[in-house]
Write an enzyme that holds these catalytic residues in place. Structure first.
Site, PDB file in Angstrom:
ATOM      1  N   PRO A  80       0.789  -1.241   0.000  1.00 50.18           N
ATOM      2  CA  PRO A  80       0.000   0.000   0.000  1.00 50.18           C
ATOM      3  C   PRO A  80       0.819   1.289   0.000  1.00 50.18           C
ATOM      4  O   PRO A  80       0.260   2.368  -0.097  1.00 50.18           O
ATOM      5  CB  PRO A  80      -0.816  -0.131   1.296  1.00 50.18           C
ATOM      6  CG  PRO A  80       0.081  -0.907   2.206  1.00 50.18           C
ATOM      7  CD  PRO A  80       0.774  -1.902   1.327  1.00 50.18           C
ATOM      8  N   GLY A  81       2.146   1.190   0.150  1.00 53.84           N
ATOM      9  CA  GLY A  81       2.953   2.383  -0.025  1.00 53.84           C
ATOM     10  C   GLY A  81       3.895   2.735   1.112  1.00 53.84           C
ATOM     11  O   GLY A  81       4.542   3.780   1.071  1.00 53.84           O
ATOM     12  N   TRP A  83       6.841   1.486   2.028  1.00 60.02           N
ATOM     13  CA  TRP A  83       8.249   1.604   1.629  1.00 60.02           C
ATOM     14  C   TRP A  83       8.476   2.881   0.825  1.00 60.02           C
ATOM     15  O   TRP A  83       9.508   3.528   0.965  1.00 60.02           O
ATOM     16  CB  TRP A  83       8.682   0.369   0.833  1.00 60.02           C
ATOM     17  CG  TRP A  83       9.048  -0.796   1.720  1.00 60.02           C
ATOM     18  CD1 TRP A  83       8.633  -1.012   3.004  1.00 60.02           C
ATOM     19  CD2 TRP A  83       9.913  -1.876   1.377  1.00 60.02           C
ATOM     20  NE1 TRP A  83       9.174  -2.174   3.483  1.00 60.02           N
ATOM     21  CE2 TRP A  83       9.970  -2.731   2.517  1.00 60.02           C
ATOM     22  CE3 TRP A  83      10.624  -2.223   0.244  1.00 60.02           C
ATOM     23  CZ2 TRP A  83      10.724  -3.901   2.526  1.00 60.02           C
ATOM     24  CZ3 TRP A  83      11.378  -3.391   0.254  1.00 60.02           C
ATOM     25  CH2 TRP A  83      11.434  -4.224   1.385  1.00 60.02           C
ATOM     26  N   LYS A 191      12.662  -9.182  -1.645  1.00 57.44           N
ATOM     27  CA  LYS A 191      12.106 -10.215  -0.765  1.00 57.44           C
ATOM     28  C   LYS A 191      12.183 -11.581  -1.430  1.00 57.44           C
ATOM     29  O   LYS A 191      11.937 -11.711  -2.632  1.00 57.44           O
ATOM     30  CB  LYS A 191      10.657  -9.896  -0.414  1.00 57.44           C
ATOM     31  CG  LYS A 191       9.992 -10.970   0.454  1.00 57.44           C
ATOM     32  CD  LYS A 191       8.789 -10.452   1.185  1.00 57.44           C
ATOM     33  CE  LYS A 191       7.627 -10.128   0.273  1.00 57.44           C
ATOM     34  NZ  LYS A 191       6.470  -9.607   1.036  1.00 57.44           N
TER      35      LYS A 191
END
Length: 239
Positions: A80-81, A83, A191
């Site tokens: 959703p933002g 980072w 990741k």
């Protein structure tokens, strides 16, 4: 210091047992209980981050100084933002550090991403599609990328080997883009889920970066197979 203070405050939390679980599936009960007892979730709300994953990047950046003022950062799997929020501050894309160079932050995700001030976001877009990578290149203009972040993960199928294969495929798509678009000495953080192919991926990344290591930040849940590969010192194709 922020991360150390957070770690010490975790010890003061007692376990919360929600009282409104009647009729919910067991998986939903477990998720809700875990969320309520997760200090990073509450801390994210207090600090206005969109989700707890912000603390993974904050911890890694605090230790390795990935993002500096003036850096160009691309955040893959940005929704959703959180980072991108961290990247905007640390790259000084918002201009809050007067007298320091201003950076650029670009985020992309298959999901919709609500606007983040001072970041360019491409929502509802598949990063692995060449045409969408071209849109990122167009936005970059003459800039090269100083730090590529990838918190991407495929939707779980429930078939272990297939899920592992899918996330490795995503990682290679990020690596290819990084090789083409990174500036000298750039960094890459992606990741992964523990599986036999991660070691092979790690060796392939070592062909292009001087330092590569596997890390697991404290904010990454201990029962998760999630790890991160951190590559620093991009040297390009020729070594």
């Amino acid at each position: 210091m922020l991360i150390r203070r957070l770690h010490s405050s975790i010890q003061s939390f007692g376990k919360i047992v929600p009282s409104n679980l009647k009729g919910k599936k067991k998986s939903s009960q477990e998720w809700l209980t875990r969320q309520l007892n997760d200090p990073y979730v509450e801390r994210a709300k207090i600090m206005n981050y969109r989700c707890r994953s912000a603390f993974k990047l904050l911890e890694i950046d605090q230790k390795y100084s990935l993002i500096k003022p003036g850096f160009t950062v691309v955040d893959c799997g940005a929704a959703p933002g959180s980072w991108s929020q961290v990247a905007v501050k640390h790259s000084n894309a918002d201009g809050s550090k007067q007298g320091m160079p201003k950076g650029m932050v670009i985020g992309i995700d298959l999901l919709q991403i609500y606007p983040i001030e001072h970041a360019t976001l491409f929502g509802n877009m598949d990063f692995t599609k060449p045409e969408n990578q071209d849109k990122i290149r167009a936005q970059l203009g003459e800039r090269r990328i100083d730090c590529i972040l990838s918190d991407m993960a495929p939707n779980a199928t429930g078939v272990r080997y297939l899920d592992q294969e899918n996330i490795i495929t995503l990682c290679y798509s990020v690596l290819r883009f990084a090789i083409l678009m990174s500036s000298p000495n750039a960094s890459l953080l992606m990741k992964v889920w523990d599986n036999a192919e991660v070691s092979v991926l790690e060796k392939n990344i070592q062909k292009y970066y001087t330092h590569v290591k596997r890390i697991k930040p404290s904010a990454s849940r201990s029962d998760s197979a999630e790890n991160f590969l951190l590559a620093r010192g991009f040297v390009g194709i020729e070594r």
